[in-house]
Design an enzyme around this catalytic site. Structure first.
Site, PDB file in Angstrom:
ATOM      1  N   ASN A   1       0.746  -1.265  -0.029  1.00 18.99           N
ATOM      2  CA  ASN A   1      -0.017  -0.024  -0.089  1.00 18.99           C
ATOM      3  C   ASN A   1       0.995   1.334  -0.164  1.00 18.99           C
ATOM      4  O   ASN A   1       2.318   1.157   0.052  1.00 18.99           O
ATOM      5  CB  ASN A   1      -0.836  -0.147   1.221  1.00 18.99           C
ATOM      6  CG  ASN A   1      -1.797  -1.215   1.082  1.00 18.99           C
ATOM      7  OD1 ASN A   1      -2.399  -1.351   0.325  1.00 18.99           O
ATOM      8  ND2 ASN A   1      -2.243  -1.752   2.192  1.00 18.99           N
TER       9      ASN A   1
ATOM     10  N   ASN B   1      -7.931 -10.169   1.989  1.00 17.76           N
ATOM     11  CA  ASN B   1      -7.815  -9.081   3.044  1.00 17.76           C
ATOM     12  C   ASN B   1      -9.006  -8.722   3.483  1.00 17.76           C
ATOM     13  O   ASN B   1     -10.164  -9.015   2.851  1.00 17.76           O
ATOM     14  CB  ASN B   1      -7.098  -7.622   2.223  1.00 17.76           C
ATOM     15  CG  ASN B   1      -7.781  -7.435   0.975  1.00 17.76           C
ATOM     16  OD1 ASN B   1      -8.967  -7.844   0.443  1.00 17.76           O
ATOM     17  ND2 ASN B   1      -7.367  -6.362  -0.044  1.00 17.76           N
TER      18      ASN B   1
ATOM     19  N   GLU C   1      -9.907   2.645   0.908  1.00 19.74           N
ATOM     20  CA  GLU C   1      -8.938   1.251   0.951  1.00 19.74           C
ATOM     21  C   GLU C   1      -8.123   1.434   2.042  1.00 19.74           C
ATOM     22  O   GLU C   1      -7.522   2.657   2.224  1.00 19.74           O
ATOM     23  CB  GLU C   1      -8.263   1.205  -0.448  1.00 19.74           C
ATOM     24  CG  GLU C   1      -8.814   0.556  -1.574  1.00 19.74           C
ATOM     25  CD  GLU C   1      -7.880   0.027  -2.567  1.00 19.74           C
ATOM     26  OE1 GLU C   1      -7.188  -0.686  -2.360  1.00 19.74           O
ATOM     27  OE2 GLU C   1      -8.038   0.518  -3.760  1.00 19.74           O
TER      28      GLU C   1
ATOM     29  N   CYS D   1     -11.724  -0.668  -6.781  1.00 20.53           N
ATOM     30  CA  CYS D   1     -10.938  -1.443  -5.939  1.00 20.53           C
ATOM     31  C   CYS D   1     -11.524  -3.070  -6.316  1.00 20.53           C
ATOM     32  O   CYS D   1     -12.544  -3.252  -5.956  1.00 20.53           O
ATOM     33  CB  CYS D   1     -11.276  -1.268  -4.566  1.00 20.53           C
ATOM     34  SG  CYS D   1     -10.480  -2.445  -3.204  1.00 20.53           S
TER      35      CYS D   1
ATOM     36  N   GLY E   1     -12.525  -5.039  -3.424  1.00 27.54           N
ATOM     37  CA  GLY E   1     -13.722  -4.630  -2.708  1.00 27.54           C
ATOM     38  C   GLY E   1     -14.854  -4.953  -3.535  1.00 27.54           C
ATOM     39  O   GLY E   1     -15.784  -4.984  -2.980  1.00 27.54           O
TER      40      GLY E   1
END
Length: 277
Positions: free
Chosen positions: A65, A155, A206, A215, A218
């Site tokens: 990230n 995640n 995020e 995303c 997502g």
């Protein structure tokens, strides 16, 4: 030492991609964060390094990230990396490995790529959450949103279903929800407006990256949570600020399939020593 890089994106979810398969690049999380910085670096939502392929896969994808923390999954990056490796190998199907597992990706007509993002994990320990609870109705609210559904796609994700997406102050509440104590590893926060049984509008805050144009993981979590709530079927188009992904939560094995485009913005070279000071 100058290192070649590519700037790629999937629906505006952008990545700096380096190739570390021939030799370890030795980059630190601090250097990755410096390169990802949009003011002092190249700028990206995630920093990607391709590494040697473990047995059974075609490439290992290391994801960081913008804050330097490591991520387990990134759907849009998975398609981007798969497209590069597929072109190298002359194949229409490749397997991308991440720390979260193997992700098969196949080329489709029209410049699209479909990634099998694996099964959604629905237990509270899988997400993970701080304490035992029903992941379909997590006891969490803040301002105008509440009652999210949660799951893991390699995640942690929480999806808040809202009536009017445009009325949600995402920049204000997104970072507070990401770091809420109920998420011991922080979480990606989705705000979803279901407009029909086969269409969802989605904005994602995020984990470690903030507000992004798209995303992939997502979107995976959103189709799973929307179907679990009885709001959509198992297949839907998810529209994010950067564009559309076609999502399917396959009934037979619980895997989530994601279809979308990839693009290369530009290529260049960087000096790692110039970043992370």
């Amino acid at each position: 030492m100058m290192i070649p890089f590519r700037k790629m994106h999937g629906l505006g979810n952008d990545f700096v991609v380096l190739d570390g398969r021939a030799a370890d690049l030795g980059l630190t999380p601090r250097q990755a964060a410096g390169i990802a910085d949009r003011h002092f670096g190249i700028g990206c939502d995630q920093f990607i390094v391709m590494e040697p392929a473990p047995a059974g896969s075609d490439v290992f994808m290391r994801i960081r990230n913008p804050d330097g923390s490591e991520a387990g999954a990134c759907g849009n990056a998975t398609r981007c990396i798969a497209s590069l490796v597929a072109e190298e190998l002359g194949k229409d199907r490749v397997v991308v490995r991440t720390i979260a597992g193997e992700l098969p990706v196949e080329r489709l007509p029209g410049g699209l790529w479909r990634a099998d993002m694996g099964p959604a994990r629905l237990g509270w320990r899988d997400v993970p959450l701080r304490e035992a609870c029903d992941t379909l109705h997590v006891p969490l609210s803040l301002g105008p949103v509440g009652d999210p559904a949660a799951c893991s796609m390699g995640n942690p994700h929480a999806t808040f279903f809202v009536d009017d997406l445009d009325a949600i102050p995402v920049r204000e509440i997104g970072p507070r929800l990401e770091t809420h104590p109920i998420f011991p590893d922080r979480a990606n926060i989705g705000f979803a407006q279901v407009t029909s049984p086969d269409h969802i509008r989605l904005v994602i805050w995020e984990r470690g990256a903030g507000l992004t144009l798209a995303c992939g993981s997502g979107a995976c979590a959103t189709i799973v949570n929307a179907h679990r709530r009885g709001l959509t079927g198992r297949r839907a188009t998810i529209t994010m600020p950067g564009g559309d992904l076609v999502m399917e939560w396959r009934e037979g094995d619980g895997h989530v399939l994601m279809t979308g485009p990839v693009a290369t913005s530009f290529t260049g070279q960087l000096d790692p020593a110039a970043f992370g000071a």
